[in-house]
Structure formats: C-alpha cells, structure tokens
Design a protein around this motif. Structure first.
Motif: not given
Length: 333
Positions: A38, A40-42, A44-45, A61, A100, A104-106, A127
């Motif tokens: 997954s 994130s918008s910025d 992060r994996k 992560e 995600i 915006g949450r994981y 996050l």
C-alpha cells in the motif's frame, strides 16, 4: 515504482524477474512472503506479510534504504498463539488485507482466528501519528465458520465493505461501528419499491403531473419520485386536473373531521384526475375481518361507494393490488 511493486509483492529473485518481464530492475529483495503493498499519497510504502511456516503475520513499512520496520510498532506485531498473555485484541493475528483508505489511514484487515475472541478486526493507523486510532471488532458480524479477508470503502470513507470467506459481503457503518443489516435497507427493498410501483400503476410518463394522497413512508417516497401538491393547489395550478393520482392510504382514510371515511381518497382521486388520466392504488383495500391481530377489522366494509359515472366519462384507468417489489429492488429477496 513498477519494479518496487512487483518485487515487493512477490519477493522474486533477479533471474526470475528478468525471465518474467525483461527490463524490470530489482530494487530490493524480501525474506518473508509478502501479500500486498500500500502506497500513501506522500509515497510511503507499507507491506503486509502473512504467516510463514514459523513466523507470525506482520505489517512493515518499507523505508527508502529498502530496510523495513515493524508498523505501526513492535507491540502490534507481537502476537504469539502459544503465549496466554498475548492479547489478540491489540495485536495482528492474521493480516488478510490492507490498503490506504480515502481518509488517508493505513487500514488492515485482521481475519483473526476462529475461537479467539477479539481477533477479527479492522485496524486503522493514522499516518501522521503512526498510531492506531480507529479499531472495529468484527466478531459479532461474521459467521463462526468464516472470516473477513478484505475491505473497500465508499468515497466519503464512512462505510466499509468487507468480504467474507463464506462468500458474503458485510457493510460496516464506520460512524456507529455497527453492521448495516438488511432491515436498514427496508426503504430501498420494500417501501421505495412500493412507492415506485404506485407511479407505474398510474401509468406515469415523464412530464406528467401527479397527485400523491398520503404522507406515510410510501407516500413520502412517492413524492420524491414526483413533486406533488395538495388537492386545493392542484386544482389551482392544474385547472383541468392532474394526469396521474396515487393512493398511499387505502381503507383507513379519514376526512377533514378525522372521521373514518373509506372512499374519500378514491373519490378525490377521480375528482382531480384529468380526462384520460390514470389512478394507481397501492393503499391497502382488503377488508381483513376482526381477529386478535385486527380487533377492529370488521369496521372495514368490503364495498365502498364509487363515482363510476365520472370515472367512465373521463375515460380514466385504474390499477391496484399488492406490489411485487422484486422487479424494482431485486436485492430485496
């Protein structure tokens, strides 16, 4: 990014990656079977890693140097089925899906383990704080012989759709934390379908003016299908009458003095419906007779006075009867 995704998901070696898709570059290799990634918008994996033959599931992560760290922390990844002090309510027991969310949450789906209370849950990690701040326990909404294995969300992020290994789709209201049961769809599965059928019974066509008699749930939803006006304003704005009339009351109609008058609605419908118009009866017109369930049923006459001459002279049509909701709402069955 494509190479990252391919390698992270499958953990393949360099020769196999090259053989499957020439041109892909190996950016990292993983020692554990990895179920999903997954991002994130910025950028992060996050990786979800299931059970191996010896290791418990974990979420990690993937950092920029291709190393990993347990996510959101060590405690959540510390479940040990052999340790009676291991808390299945606050640890990952079986990570079966992750993504995600629109907020915006994981989000991680923990399918849990049968017979382990509190182990089946939907976990939301903030996050920004890297901490679990949303947690929904799912034991009460799944069958004892199945488990949850994935999740999707609506655009607003306030409803979660959870797939069940038994083939069911569970709908979770994330505001109340409760499963949205079939009864919550009554307006769609029965009431709305009945209201819609009233329009069909009247012969409604796009652009027709409509009078809806009755402000019950059926009547109100019929009104949503077409903007109605009261009888007096109908005659003011439609001096020649409306094209369609719908009865959503039936035998239990009362007059302006709140006295029971069984035929007042149907007579009013004949009065306000224009030449060649149509009438739909979805109000109940069956005289039930008295019983323990209907102690005043005998007050309903099986016959009523009806203005047949006006009905005939106007060339009106009328359809009535119990509504089969399935054609309008197939899921209601």
């Amino acid at each position: 990014m494509v190479a990252d995704l391919f390698v992270a998901l499958l953990g393949l070696s360099t020769p196999l990656v090259s053989a499957v898709a020439p041109g892909l570059e190996l950016t990292c290799s993983l020692n554990r079977a990895t179920q999903g990634i997954s991002i994130s918008s910025d950028g992060r994996k996050f990786l979800s890693q299931r059970y191996s033959t010896s290791d418990p599931p974990q979420a990690v992560e993937l950092l920029n140097d291709n190393s990993t760290r347990l996510y959101p922390n060590v405690a959540w990844n510390s479940y040990n089925s052999s340790n009676p002090n291991s808390n299945p309510r606050r640890t990952f027991v079986s990570i079966d899906g992750a993504r995600i969310g629109p907020d915006g949450r994981y989000w991680l789906v923990d399918g849990g383990s049968q017979g382990v209370n509190g182990s089946s849950k939907l976990v939301g990690v903030n996050l920004t704080t890297d901490a679990v701040d949303k947690l929904y326990y799912l034991d009460s909404i799944i069958a004892s012989s199945s488990s949850i294995d994935d999740v999707r969300f609506n655009a607003a992020g306030d409803v979660a759709y959870l797939s069940d290994t038994a083939g069911a789709l569970l709908v979770l209201n994330m505001t109340t934390g409760k499963n949205i049961l079939d009864n919550d769809y009554l307006l769609v599965g029965d009431i709305f379908a009945t209201a819609w059928a009233g329009l069909d019974f009247s012969g409604f066509e796009t652009g027709d003016s409509v009078a809806v008699f009755g402000s019950s749930p059926v009547g109100l939803l019929a009104a949503l299908c077409h903007t109605p006006r009261g009888i007096r304003s109908i005659l003011d704005y439609e001096p020649k009458g409306v094209k369609r009339s719908i009865d959503c009351i039936g035998y239990e109609a009362v007059n302006a003095d709140l006295k029971h008058e069984q035929n007042i609605v149907i007579n009013s419908m004949v009065s306000v419906t224009a030449q060649g118009g149509g009438i739909g009866l979805i109000g109940w017109f069956t005289a039930p007779g008295s019983s323990s369930g209907t102690p005043r049923g005998s007050t309903m006459s099986p016959t009523i006075e009806f203005p047949i001459s006006d009905f005939f002279d106007k060339g009106l049509s009328m359809r009535s009867g119990a509504v089969d909701v399935l054609p309008s709402a197939p899921g209601a069955g």
